[in-house]
Design a protein around this motif. Structure first.
Motif, mmCIF file in Angstrom:
data_model
loop_
_atom_site.group_PDB
_atom_site.id
_atom_site.type_symbol
_atom_site.label_atom_id
_atom_site.label_comp_id
_atom_site.label_asym_id
_atom_site.label_seq_id
_atom_site.Cartn_x
_atom_site.Cartn_y
_atom_site.Cartn_z
ATOM 1 N N GLY A 148 -56.641 -59.035 5.347
ATOM 2 C CA GLY A 148 -56.150 -58.122 4.322
ATOM 3 C C GLY A 148 -55.245 -57.064 4.912
ATOM 4 N N GLY A 149 -55.124 -55.952 4.199
ATOM 5 C CA GLY A 149 -54.282 -54.875 4.680
ATOM 6 C C GLY A 149 -54.541 -53.600 3.910
ATOM 7 N N VAL A 150 -54.292 -52.486 4.554
ATOM 8 C CA VAL A 150 -54.409 -51.174 3.910
ATOM 9 C C VAL A 150 -53.049 -50.803 3.321
ATOM 10 C CG1 VAL A 150 -54.756 -48.706 4.359
ATOM 11 C CG2 VAL A 150 -56.264 -50.392 5.420
ATOM 12 N N PRO A 151 -52.987 -50.378 2.068
ATOM 13 C CA PRO A 151 -51.696 -49.969 1.488
ATOM 14 C C PRO A 151 -51.063 -48.850 2.305
ATOM 15 C CG PRO A 151 -53.407 -50.079 -0.203
ATOM 16 C CD PRO A 151 -54.101 -50.212 1.118
ATOM 17 N N ALA A 152 -49.753 -48.735 2.208
ATOM 18 C CA ALA A 152 -49.041 -47.714 2.975
ATOM 19 C C ALA A 152 -47.871 -47.158 2.173
ATOM 20 C CB ALA A 152 -48.537 -48.297 4.299
ATOM 21 N N LEU A 153 -47.356 -46.029 2.636
ATOM 22 C CA LEU A 153 -46.137 -45.451 2.101
ATOM 23 C C LEU A 153 -45.007 -45.694 3.100
ATOM 24 C CD1 LEU A 153 -47.498 -41.965 0.922
ATOM 25 C CD2 LEU A 153 -47.344 -44.087 -0.395
ATOM 26 N N VAL A 154 -43.799 -45.859 2.609
ATOM 27 C CA VAL A 154 -42.642 -46.028 3.486
ATOM 28 C C VAL A 154 -41.563 -45.036 3.055
ATOM 29 C CG1 VAL A 154 -41.598 -47.841 2.062
ATOM 30 C CG2 VAL A 154 -41.009 -47.695 4.484
ATOM 31 N N ALA A 155 -40.892 -44.429 4.031
ATOM 32 C CA ALA A 155 -39.837 -43.465 3.730
ATOM 33 C C ALA A 155 -38.754 -43.535 4.801
ATOM 34 C CB ALA A 155 -40.407 -42.053 3.660
ATOM 35 N N ILE A 156 -37.522 -43.322 4.383
ATOM 36 C CA ILE A 156 -36.387 -43.326 5.298
ATOM 37 C C ILE A 156 -35.799 -41.922 5.344
ATOM 38 C CG2 ILE A 156 -34.186 -44.397 5.892
ATOM 39 C CD1 ILE A 156 -36.633 -46.331 5.694
ATOM 40 N N GLN A 157 -35.735 -41.342 6.529
ATOM 41 C CA GLN A 157 -35.159 -40.009 6.704
ATOM 42 C C GLN A 157 -33.711 -40.083 7.192
ATOM 43 O OE1 GLN A 157 -36.509 -37.194 5.855
ATOM 44 N NE2 GLN A 157 -35.203 -35.664 6.835
ATOM 45 N N GLN A 158 -33.449 -41.056 8.065
ATOM 46 C CA GLN A 158 -32.113 -41.177 8.653
ATOM 47 C C GLN A 158 -31.782 -42.652 8.837
ATOM 48 O OE1 GLN A 158 -30.902 -37.875 11.338
ATOM 49 N NE2 GLN A 158 -30.709 -39.492 12.878
ATOM 50 N N ASP A 159 -30.741 -43.117 8.173
ATOM 51 C CA ASP A 159 -30.412 -44.545 8.161
ATOM 52 C C ASP A 159 -29.049 -44.770 8.798
ATOM 53 O OD1 ASP A 159 -30.313 -47.230 7.724
ATOM 54 O OD2 ASP A 159 -30.141 -47.107 5.532
ATOM 55 N N THR A 160 -28.960 -44.547 10.092
ATOM 56 C CA THR A 160 -27.698 -44.707 10.811
ATOM 57 C C THR A 160 -27.247 -46.153 10.837
ATOM 58 O OG1 THR A 160 -28.248 -42.794 12.203
ATOM 59 C CG2 THR A 160 -26.529 -44.279 13.018
ATOM 60 N N SER A 161 -28.209 -47.061 10.990
ATOM 61 C CA SER A 161 -27.884 -48.487 11.116
ATOM 62 C C SER A 161 -27.614 -49.153 9.781
ATOM 63 C CB SER A 161 -29.044 -49.215 11.796
ATOM 64 O OG SER A 161 -30.162 -49.281 10.912
ATOM 65 N N LYS A 162 -27.947 -48.494 8.685
ATOM 66 C CA LYS A 162 -27.898 -49.073 7.331
ATOM 67 C C LYS A 162 -28.885 -50.228 7.172
ATOM 68 C CE LYS A 162 -24.544 -46.237 6.601
ATOM 69 N NZ LYS A 162 -24.870 -44.925 5.968
ATOM 70 N N ASN A 163 -29.858 -50.270 8.074
ATOM 71 C CA ASN A 163 -30.870 -51.326 8.033
ATOM 72 C C ASN A 163 -32.274 -50.753 8.224
ATOM 73 O OD1 ASN A 163 -31.560 -54.102 7.817
ATOM 74 N ND2 ASN A 163 -31.797 -54.245 10.044
ATOM 75 N N ALA A 164 -32.405 -49.431 8.079
ATOM 76 C CA ALA A 164 -33.674 -48.778 8.380
ATOM 77 C C ALA A 164 -34.808 -49.249 7.473
ATOM 78 C CB ALA A 164 -33.521 -47.263 8.271
ATOM 79 N N LEU A 165 -34.530 -49.440 6.192
ATOM 80 C CA LEU A 165 -35.597 -49.845 5.278
ATOM 81 C C LEU A 165 -36.150 -51.218 5.654
ATOM 82 C CD1 LEU A 165 -37.351 -49.352 2.806
ATOM 83 C CD2 LEU A 165 -35.504 -50.290 1.382
ATOM 84 N N SER A 166 -35.276 -52.137 5.987
ATOM 85 C CA SER A 166 -35.741 -53.477 6.380
ATOM 86 C C SER A 166 -36.618 -53.407 7.624
ATOM 87 C CB SER A 166 -34.543 -54.395 6.648
ATOM 88 O OG SER A 166 -33.808 -54.610 5.473
ATOM 89 N N LYS A 167 -36.246 -52.559 8.577
ATOM 90 C CA LYS A 167 -37.046 -52.415 9.794
ATOM 91 C C LYS A 167 -38.372 -51.721 9.498
ATOM 92 C CE LYS A 167 -33.547 -50.542 12.031
ATOM 93 N NZ LYS A 167 -32.758 -49.891 13.111
ATOM 94 N N ALA A 168 -38.324 -50.707 8.635
ATOM 95 C CA ALA A 168 -39.563 -50.014 8.272
ATOM 96 C C ALA A 168 -40.536 -50.962 7.582
ATOM 97 C CB ALA A 168 -39.245 -48.825 7.363
ATOM 98 N N LEU A 169 -40.025 -51.780 6.686
ATOM 99 C CA LEU A 169 -40.885 -52.744 5.990
ATOM 100 C C LEU A 169 -41.402 -53.814 6.949
ATOM 101 C CD1 LEU A 169 -38.887 -53.105 2.661
ATOM 102 C CD2 LEU A 169 -41.103 -51.967 2.981
ATOM 103 N N ALA A 170 -40.610 -54.136 7.974
ATOM 104 C CA ALA A 170 -41.068 -55.099 8.978
ATOM 105 C C ALA A 170 -42.247 -54.525 9.769
ATOM 106 C CB ALA A 170 -39.923 -55.466 9.913
ATOM 107 N N ILE A 171 -42.151 -53.233 10.139
ATOM 108 C CA ILE A 171 -43.278 -52.591 10.813
ATOM 109 C C ILE A 171 -44.499 -52.589 9.896
ATOM 110 C CG2 ILE A 171 -44.166 -50.398 11.724
ATOM 111 C CD1 ILE A 171 -42.234 -51.568 13.642
#
Length: 335
Positions: A148-171
């Motif tokens: 299973g998994g514990v729910p989480a929150l995700v937030a982007i503060q600085q997206d220099t690469s324009k790919n931060a959300l995809s990386k955050a969701l991967a983590i």
């Protein structure tokens, strides 16, 4: 109109954005151990960075890692995850992380405090994002191991690469959070709501409510043991039902007498004056007053916090609880 939160799940996310990247997990406490193990078990390249060779170092070695110093972990990392205590992060960042930052690196946080209150101000050539599991580290690990998994929150503060959300969701996927669901938020919202919840209900409010109820009964002449069961021990059982079935499920599980008594008195105890105090607490969080007060307290060596711990440890309710622990444990079902 109520805004509906965006929730990301397993099907919408992938590990590909961070595959082949070296992930440095700084800290190996409750969350650090869970994240490092889960990310490794998800097939990712993880190194554990620690400040000293103590118990955490030995635990990491026992878990199959080869821990290194914080600086060495950062030097070879593409992604740096801060899982050391909030108030230690600023110093660790300044002395052990900032000097080794390279263009294209990511800084990752599990709580927004240091970024939101500008204790850490990263350069503009790195991505800065957050994954905040809504549960303690051991639960994050336990749920992952069991599929299973514990729910989480995700937030982007600085997206220099324009790919931060995809990386955050991967983590988030790597630690198992997307198995449950990941809600998009901001550093500001996560920080302010987290602090508010801790202060008004989860730690401050609930603890003081239980202690005050216990003390009221004891001062009125009732036995501490009976008062403890009625005002403190049963709280877990009630909260467990709320967790599983919501408030309506809890009300259906208690007697009609309890329902009516709660209806009659609950709003007199938690009244407009209390709600005003909650608003004032939120104001102090939002305007930075609480953060400044906590930073000052921490820098003085946390004398008020140490006094609180001492007072609670020596309180009658805590002594009564320790005395009753054997009785309570004896009644738990054997697994």
């Amino acid at each position: 109109m109520i805004n509906i939160a965006k929730i990301y799940t397993e099907q919408e996310t992938s590990l590909n954005p961070i595959m082949g990247k070296r992930i440095a997990v700084l800290g190996y406490g409750s969350q650090g151990r869970a994240w490092a193990l889960n990310l490794r078990d998800s097939g990712l390249d993880v190194v554990v960075g620690l400040e000293r060779q103590g118990r955490s170092w030995e635990q990491a070695k026992k878990d199959g890692f080869e821990p290194v110093s914080t600086e060495d972990a950062v030097k070879k990392a593409d992604i740096v995850i801060f899982l050391v205590p909030d108030m230690a992060q600023r110093l660790v960042y300044r002395e052990k992380v900032q000097p080794y930052l390279r263009e294209g690196m990511d800084l990752v946080f599990a709580h927004g405090f240091n970024i939101h209150y500008k204790l850490i101000e990263p350069p503009n050539f790195v991505d800065v994002y957050m994954i905040a599991p809504k549960g303690p580290g051991p639960t994050v690990r336990d749920f992952y191991v069991k599929g299973g998994g514990v729910p989480a929150l995700v937030a982007i503060q600085q997206d220099t690469s324009k790919n931060a959300l995809s990386k955050a969701l991967a983590i988030a996927k790597g630690i198992g959070a997307t198995r449950a669901g990941v809600i998009e938020t901001t550093f500001k919202e996560e920080t302010e709501t987290d602090l508010f919840g801790e202060q008004t209900t989860l730690v401050g409010g609930v603890m003081e409510l239980m202690r005050s109820a216990f003390q009221t009964l004891v001062e009125a002449g009732y036995q501490p043991e009976v008062a403890y069961f009625e005002t403190i021990n049963e709280m877990k059982m009630i909260v467990d039902i709320v967790y599983e079935k919501g408030f309506s499920g809890m009300l259906k599980a208690v007697s009609d007498t309890a329902k009516y008594g709660g209806y009659r008195v609950g709003k007199e105890v938690i009244n407009d004056e209390v709600r005003q105090k909650m608003k004032e607490a939120l104001d102090r969080i939002r305007n930075g007053e609480f953060a400044n007060e906590w930073i000052e307290e921490y820098n003085r060596g946390s004398p008020a916090l140490k006094q609180l711990m001492n007072d609670v440890d020596n309180s009658l309710e805590e002594q009564t609880g320790r005395k009753l622990k054997e009785l309570i444990e004896r009644g738990k079902p054997k697994s």
